[in-house]
Enzyme design. Structure first.
Site, mmCIF file in Angstrom:
data_model
loop_
_atom_site.group_PDB
_atom_site.id
_atom_site.type_symbol
_atom_site.label_atom_id
_atom_site.label_comp_id
_atom_site.label_asym_id
_atom_site.label_seq_id
_atom_site.Cartn_x
_atom_site.Cartn_y
_atom_site.Cartn_z
ATOM 1 N N ASP A 12 37.399 21.761 40.136
ATOM 2 C CA ASP A 12 36.580 20.778 40.844
ATOM 3 C C ASP A 12 37.494 19.779 41.546
ATOM 4 O O ASP A 12 37.338 19.490 42.738
ATOM 5 C CB ASP A 12 35.673 20.060 39.828
ATOM 6 C CG ASP A 12 34.832 18.974 40.483
ATOM 7 O OD1 ASP A 12 34.253 19.256 41.548
ATOM 8 O OD2 ASP A 12 34.769 17.857 39.948
ATOM 9 N N LYS A 45 46.839 23.419 31.727
ATOM 10 C CA LYS A 45 47.530 22.287 31.092
ATOM 11 C C LYS A 45 47.969 22.773 29.715
ATOM 12 O O LYS A 45 47.583 22.229 28.673
ATOM 13 C CB LYS A 45 46.575 21.081 31.021
ATOM 14 C CG LYS A 45 47.221 19.787 30.577
ATOM 15 C CD LYS A 45 48.179 19.183 31.586
ATOM 16 C CE LYS A 45 48.837 17.937 31.030
ATOM 17 N NZ LYS A 45 49.929 17.439 31.902
ATOM 18 N N TYR A 57 32.243 21.299 31.504
ATOM 19 C CA TYR A 57 30.915 21.153 32.114
ATOM 20 C C TYR A 57 29.810 21.686 31.206
ATOM 21 O O TYR A 57 28.684 21.196 31.241
ATOM 22 C CB TYR A 57 30.842 21.936 33.432
ATOM 23 C CG TYR A 57 31.407 21.222 34.642
ATOM 24 C CD1 TYR A 57 32.762 20.955 34.745
ATOM 25 C CD2 TYR A 57 30.585 20.848 35.689
ATOM 26 C CE1 TYR A 57 33.278 20.336 35.868
ATOM 27 C CE2 TYR A 57 31.091 20.226 36.814
ATOM 28 C CZ TYR A 57 32.440 19.965 36.898
ATOM 29 O OH TYR A 57 32.929 19.345 37.998
HETATM 30 C C1 IPM Z 1 31.134 20.620 43.248
HETATM 31 C C2 IPM Z 1 30.424 19.353 42.878
HETATM 32 C C3 IPM Z 1 29.638 19.611 41.605
HETATM 33 C C4 IPM Z 1 30.621 20.015 40.529
HETATM 34 C C5 IPM Z 1 28.777 18.429 41.130
HETATM 35 C C6 IPM Z 1 27.835 17.959 42.212
HETATM 36 C C7 IPM Z 1 28.034 18.760 39.870
HETATM 37 O O1 IPM Z 1 31.348 18.313 42.739
HETATM 38 O O2 IPM Z 1 30.447 21.618 43.533
HETATM 39 O O3 IPM Z 1 32.358 20.633 43.273
HETATM 40 O O4 IPM Z 1 31.268 19.151 39.908
HETATM 41 O O5 IPM Z 1 30.789 21.211 40.313
HETATM 42 MG MG MG Z 2 33.329 18.830 43.288
#
Ligand code: IPM
Ligand code: MG
Length: 356
Positions: A247, A191, A142
């Site tokens: 996520d 992983k 991210y």
């Molecule tokens: C979450 C959401 C977010 C993420 C998005 C909206 C950026 O999916 O909080 O899990 O991927 O972290």
């Molecule tokens: Mg999410």
């Protein structure tokens, strides 16, 4: 006690679910003699419309200067075409990063009243699901460098996945602390058979494990974890993993409990201030129709009381009220089943308030 809460209603169903959570907090304030001050800010799609960016500087300032942040949901198809730097999601990532919220706690619990709503077979769901997903929130793919360009004559994209030792160490240590307060079992998901970041993750996790001999510890590969979650979810207590795996696995974990609408989350750093939000999205298809399930946001407010304000009794009180309302057969549309009473978002909020 007096607390200042920065409130981000956001987009889609955000405003209506946050409204119900605030009214529940008002009821708690009244019952326990606290004062909660709400400071509303714009972030997400609505901020793009009003200010041309999803995270205005003034909004971010208010997140950094408060006792905690409560967020509904951001995003929607309306803003799909905007540049990635100002997308609604960028606001969320910007706040998480600026507040240093590296630990994302996502409890996934099957309310026995909702067992019929779980997509798992009764013999599997019946063994119970009560786990805590601890997701690293401000590192990994991210937050690595992202770029897209022409390479070797074709469009090519990169997302760097980076983890430094200290980033792994602090989240794994946090997860061990949480495991100690639950049933003392922790699984670290990676992983490590393919990724260097995961090999480092595993090495650091094992090293930290030595400091917690009382906690039963194991590693698990992420593909196996995805399978085990639907095969035998009862085996999990606390799970710790990196940002992207967390996520994906946290959506899976929430869905097996029946409805993603019920699930709360806390994002924490080293201090007491956190950001609290339901784990579901902005559900634009049902926005403004008073149909959404406000329970995920109400339980997120309960987590705020517990983790940031040290108000355990107040949090217990909200959780008990949610349980009582479910016991009474009240359901919003997302988790409705035969013999239950279907409530709107605002009716569900009122029932929970009345039960406090
Ligand atoms: C979450 C959401 C977010 C993420 C998005 C909206 C950026 O999916 O909080 O899990 O991927 O972290
Ligand atoms: Mg999410």
């Amino acid at each position: 006690m007096e607390k200042t809460i920065t409130v981000i209603r956001g987009d889609g169903i955000g405003p209506e679910i946050v409204e119900q959570a605030l009214r529940v907090l008002d009821r708690i304030a009244e019952k326990f003699g606290h004062t909660f001050r709400y400071r509303e800010i714009l972030a997400g799609g609505c901020a793009i419309d009003a200010c041309g960016t999803s995270l205005p500087a003034e909004s971010l300032e208010k997140c950094l200067d408060c006792d905690s942040v409560l967020l509904g949901a951001v995003g929607g198809p309306k803003w799909d075409g905007v540049p990635k730097e100002i997308r609604p999601e960028a606001a969320l990532l910007g706040i998480r990063s600026a507040m240093g919220l590296y630990a994302n706690l996502r409890p996934a619990k099957l309310f026995p009243q909702l067992a019929a709503a779980s997509p798992l077979k009764p013999e599997i769901a019946g063994k119970g699901i009560d786990l805590m997903m601890v997701r690293e929130l401000i590192g990994g793919a991210y937050f690595g460098a992202h770029r897209t360009g022409i390479e070797n004559g074709e469009e090519t994209a990169h997302d760097d996945m980076v983890y430094a030792e200290h980033e792994i160490e602090r989240i794994v240590r946090r997860a061990f602390g949480i495991a100690r307060k639950r049933s003392s079992r922790l699984i670290s998901v990676d992983k490590a058979n393919v990724l260097d970041t995961s090999r480092l993750w595993r090495k650091v996790a094992r090293r930290v494990a030595a400091e917690f001999p009382d906690v039963e510890f194991a590693d698990m590969l992420v593909d196996n974890a995805a399978m085990q979650l639907v095969k035998n979810p009862a085996q999990f207590d606390v799970v710790v993993t990196e940002n992207l795996f967390g996520d994906i696995l946290s959506d899976e974990a929430s869905m097996i409990t029946g409805s993603i609408g019920m699930m709360a989350s806390a994002s924490l750093g080293d201090g007491t201030r956190g950001m609290y939000e339901p784990i579901h999205g902005s559900a634009p298809d049902i926005a403004g129709k008073d149909l959404a399930n406000p329970i995920g946001t109400i339980l997120s407010a309960a987590m705020m009381l517990r983790y940031s304000f040290d108000m355990g009794a107040e949090a217990d009180c909200i959780e008990a009220a949610v349980n009582a309302v479910l016991d009474a057969g009240c359901r919003t549309a997302d988790c409705m089943s035969a013999g239950c009473t279907r409530l709107s978002c605002s009716e569900m909020g009122r029932k929970i308030r009345d039960a406090i």
